[in-house]
Motif scaffolding. Sequence first.
Motif, PDB file in Angstrom:
ATOM      1  N   VAL A   1      74.222  31.621   3.915  1.00 38.63           N
ATOM      2  CA  VAL A   1      75.038  32.238   3.104  1.00 38.63           C
ATOM      3  C   VAL A   1      75.060  33.560   2.421  1.00 38.63           C
ATOM      4  O   VAL A   1      75.823  34.377   2.391  1.00 38.63           O
ATOM      5  N   LEU A   2      73.848  33.632   2.000  1.00 43.02           N
ATOM      6  CA  LEU A   2      73.229  34.931   1.100  1.00 43.02           C
ATOM      7  C   LEU A   2      73.661  36.052   2.395  1.00 43.02           C
ATOM      8  O   LEU A   2      73.869  37.100   1.760  1.00 43.02           O
ATOM      9  N   ASN A   3      73.243  35.757   3.502  1.00 42.49           N
ATOM     10  CA  ASN A   3      73.199  36.700   4.650  1.00 42.49           C
ATOM     11  C   ASN A   3      74.594  37.591   4.730  1.00 42.49           C
ATOM     12  O   ASN A   3      74.882  38.682   4.730  1.00 42.49           O
ATOM     13  N   ILE A   4      75.637  36.724   4.595  1.00 38.36           N
ATOM     14  CA  ILE A   4      76.929  37.097   4.792  1.00 38.36           C
ATOM     15  C   ILE A   4      77.185  38.062   3.627  1.00 38.36           C
ATOM     16  O   ILE A   4      77.991  39.182   3.954  1.00 38.36           O
ATOM     17  N   PHE A   5      76.711  37.910   2.550  1.00 39.95           N
ATOM     18  CA  PHE A   5      77.123  38.820   1.343  1.00 39.95           C
ATOM     19  C   PHE A   5      76.229  39.888   1.342  1.00 39.95           C
ATOM     20  O   PHE A   5      76.747  41.114   0.865  1.00 39.95           O
ATOM     21  N   VAL A   6      75.046  39.971   1.711  1.00 40.95           N
ATOM     22  CA  VAL A   6      74.251  41.263   1.976  1.00 40.95           C
ATOM     23  C   VAL A   6      74.923  42.048   2.759  1.00 40.95           C
ATOM     24  O   VAL A   6      74.836  43.341   2.915  1.00 40.95           O
ATOM     25  N   LEU A   7      75.220  41.419   3.873  1.00 40.50           N
ATOM     26  CA  LEU A   7      76.024  42.093   4.978  1.00 40.50           C
ATOM     27  C   LEU A   7      77.140  42.833   4.639  1.00 40.50           C
ATOM     28  O   LEU A   7      77.470  44.054   4.868  1.00 40.50           O
ATOM     29  N   ARG A   8      77.793  42.059   3.775  1.00 39.03           N
ATOM     30  CA  ARG A   8      78.921  42.483   3.216  1.00 39.03           C
ATOM     31  C   ARG A   8      78.832  43.813   2.256  1.00 39.03           C
ATOM     32  O   ARG A   8      79.531  44.799   2.636  1.00 39.03           O
ATOM     33  N   SER A   9      77.736  43.861   1.578  1.00 33.84           N
ATOM     34  CA  SER A   9      77.434  44.838   0.852  1.00 33.84           C
ATOM     35  C   SER A   9      77.100  46.211   1.492  1.00 33.84           C
ATOM     36  O   SER A   9      77.433  47.259   1.276  1.00 33.84           O
ATOM     37  N   GLY A  10      76.362  45.904   2.520  1.00 32.22           N
ATOM     38  CA  GLY A  10      75.881  46.915   3.519  1.00 32.22           C
ATOM     39  C   GLY A  10      77.156  47.533   4.181  1.00 32.22           C
ATOM     40  O   GLY A  10      77.275  48.992   4.322  1.00 32.22           O
ATOM     41  N   ILE A  11      77.991  46.829   4.546  1.00 33.09           N
ATOM     42  CA  ILE A  11      79.415  47.249   5.352  1.00 33.09           C
ATOM     43  C   ILE A  11      80.163  48.290   4.463  1.00 33.09           C
ATOM     44  O   ILE A  11      80.602  49.189   4.661  1.00 33.09           O
ATOM     45  N   LEU A  12      80.214  47.769   2.959  1.00 34.90           N
ATOM     46  CA  LEU A  12      80.871  48.614   2.099  1.00 34.90           C
ATOM     47  C   LEU A  12      80.445  49.764   2.193  1.00 34.90           C
ATOM     48  O   LEU A  12      81.009  51.084   1.897  1.00 34.90           O
ATOM     49  N   GLY A  13      78.963  50.103   2.126  1.00 33.92           N
ATOM     50  CA  GLY A  13      78.454  51.579   2.031  1.00 33.92           C
ATOM     51  C   GLY A  13      78.846  52.158   3.507  1.00 33.92           C
ATOM     52  O   GLY A  13      78.841  53.124   3.464  1.00 33.92           O
ATOM     53  N   VAL A  14      78.748  51.665   4.602  1.00 31.66           N
ATOM     54  CA  VAL A  14      79.213  52.082   5.698  1.00 31.66           C
ATOM     55  C   VAL A  14      80.558  52.575   5.400  1.00 31.66           C
ATOM     56  O   VAL A  14      80.894  53.895   5.988  1.00 31.66           O
ATOM     57  N   ILE A  15      81.398  51.779   5.081  1.00 30.51           N
ATOM     58  CA  ILE A  15      82.790  52.618   5.133  1.00 30.51           C
ATOM     59  C   ILE A  15      82.832  53.640   4.128  1.00 30.51           C
ATOM     60  O   ILE A  15      83.782  54.530   4.534  1.00 30.51           O
ATOM     61  N   ARG A  16      82.172  53.430   2.939  1.00 27.18           N
ATOM     62  CA  ARG A  16      82.372  54.687   2.134  1.00 27.18           C
ATOM     63  C   ARG A  16      81.643  55.710   2.986  1.00 27.18           C
ATOM     64  O   ARG A  16      82.397  57.011   2.680  1.00 27.18           O
ATOM     65  N   ASP A  17      80.539  55.867   3.479  1.00 27.37           N
ATOM     66  CA  ASP A  17      80.161  56.963   4.219  1.00 27.37           C
ATOM     67  C   ASP A  17      81.139  57.249   5.240  1.00 27.37           C
ATOM     68  O   ASP A  17      81.263  58.549   5.560  1.00 27.37           O
ATOM     69  N   PHE A  18      81.662  56.546   6.162  1.00 26.52           N
ATOM     70  CA  PHE A  18      82.618  56.945   7.083  1.00 26.52           C
ATOM     71  C   PHE A  18      83.647  57.745   6.622  1.00 26.52           C
ATOM     72  O   PHE A  18      84.181  58.759   6.965  1.00 26.52           O
ATOM     73  N   PHE A  19      84.378  57.276   5.319  1.00 29.12           N
ATOM     74  CA  PHE A  19      85.398  57.843   4.896  1.00 29.12           C
ATOM     75  C   PHE A  19      84.980  59.351   4.215  1.00 29.12           C
ATOM     76  O   PHE A  19      85.520  60.396   4.468  1.00 29.12           O
ATOM     77  N   SER A  20      83.824  59.267   3.434  1.00 25.86           N
ATOM     78  CA  SER A  20      83.519  60.343   3.001  1.00 25.86           C
ATOM     79  C   SER A  20      83.181  61.525   3.808  1.00 25.86           C
ATOM     80  O   SER A  20      83.264  62.802   3.817  1.00 25.86           O
ATOM     81  N   GLU A  21      82.415  61.247   5.106  1.00 29.56           N
ATOM     82  CA  GLU A  21      82.216  62.308   6.095  1.00 29.56           C
ATOM     83  C   GLU A  21      83.617  62.852   6.513  1.00 29.56           C
ATOM     84  O   GLU A  21      83.288  64.066   7.105  1.00 29.56           O
TER      85      GLU A  21
END
Length: 441
Positions: free
Chosen positions: A139-159
């Motif tokens: 269960v925890l892994n889903i939310f750690v992944l979710r947090s990581g993905i939010l980082g990827v999305i933010r990087d993707f857009f700011s680039e």
Amino acid sequence: MTSTIPDKMNSTSRTHYASQLTKEHIGFEVIVAGWIEDFRDIGKLGFIMLRDVSGLVQTVLKGENLLLARNIPRQSNVLIIGKVQDTKSKNFSVELNVGEIIILSEASLTLPIDPTGRVESNLDTRLDSRALDLRNPKVLNIFVLRSGILGVIRDFFSERNFIEVNTPKIIGSASEGGSNLFSFDYFKTKGYLAQSPQLYKEQLVLSLDRVFEIAPYFRAENSHTLRHLNEFQSVDMEAAYLDYTAVMDLVEEMIKRILVFTKDSKRIEFENPLFEQKTFENLTSKPFPRIRYEDCITELKKLGEKVEFGEDLSDASLKKLGEKFDKFFFILDWPLDLKPFYIHEKEDDPKISKSFDLQFGYLELVSGGTRQHDISKLKSRLEAQGLSHQSFRDHLRVFEWGMPPHSGCGLGLDRLLMVLSGVNNIRETVLYPRDTTRISP
Ligand code: ATP
Ligand code: MG
């Protein structure tokens, strides 16, 4: 967190996460903190399996420490000071020889669920005890992944020069003309919860050029499905001077980047067939199929579905298309009549709109399109949908100030997490889901 090995033991704060301990640490004293997942007692020796957010460490106890450990309920939170040593265990590379164990907070003897997952509980019971449920690594892994993905999305857009914005969630009038809004008393008037940031993000491209927002949508829909919630998170973007096919390119690129990040994170249980090498390579190297709405109808007719051009695609139709096209695919060029007033028509075929959905099988992940930026056409579209200019006055005036042509989309983050973690219920990917029967915890 420190990854350096402490040279003296004069503090009671954690020095390492469980998963950081390796053979390099053998002979050093360390402090770990977490909860007791398991305790094994073999008489002269005992073993506490201590879990923290990073993983598990085996600890070995003797003498007084063993006597103490026998009386600590499982799931209690403890601090363990010990020396790292080699282990005979096949599951660990090292273990801790316990010098001292400090109880930080005792767990009750009867817990509502077993967070190790060995005794299974149904989803409702788990959600009632969500904070404890998160101690289950799956269960925890889903939310750690979710947090990581939010980082990827933010990087993707700011680039790509997108500016992150926060638009209001308390609004004074219907945002898109839909009726599925939650309303409440707002001092002397009525307030609503925003069903999407659509109108605000369009207004913002006037000056900010490219914007994105990661925020909740609220929908007062009485749905009872595995993919709808009444509060969900959306990744919204809007960009000047792009058309809808360029937005599809961006979405596709972002999803592929998220797929790679997810595989590399090794966070989710790789029972998910999406990440089997061959499938994964295909997904990340080949373009997602792009099928026009009209061709979907032809295809569905061939498959024996009773559906006519101009109709929305039912769940049954989407299931059939999902089987045929599999995994990620776009459906584009929807009839204009099926789309909200702000979607642009095709110049050479005005009954068709410049719009798309990204599907994963039957599951809709993204909706997007080119927006109407011509104020007179926008007004006629409002009229055609029975909406008054008056209630969209604040929005319409912005289109008199030099609005650039623009396109954008909204992606359902919780649904994307369903796909990545291979679960079939959206409630698994949201910490505290809100549906028609659940408003707490
Ligand atoms: P659906 O047809 O599946 O109900 P929609 O077309 O009403 O979705 P949009 O308004 O296009 O949804 O919202 C953008 C995205 O937000 C959708 O593509 C989907 O991924 C996600 N989404 C929409 N409604 C919900 C919901 N009730 N719960 C969770 N995610 C949702
Ligand atoms: Mg949609």
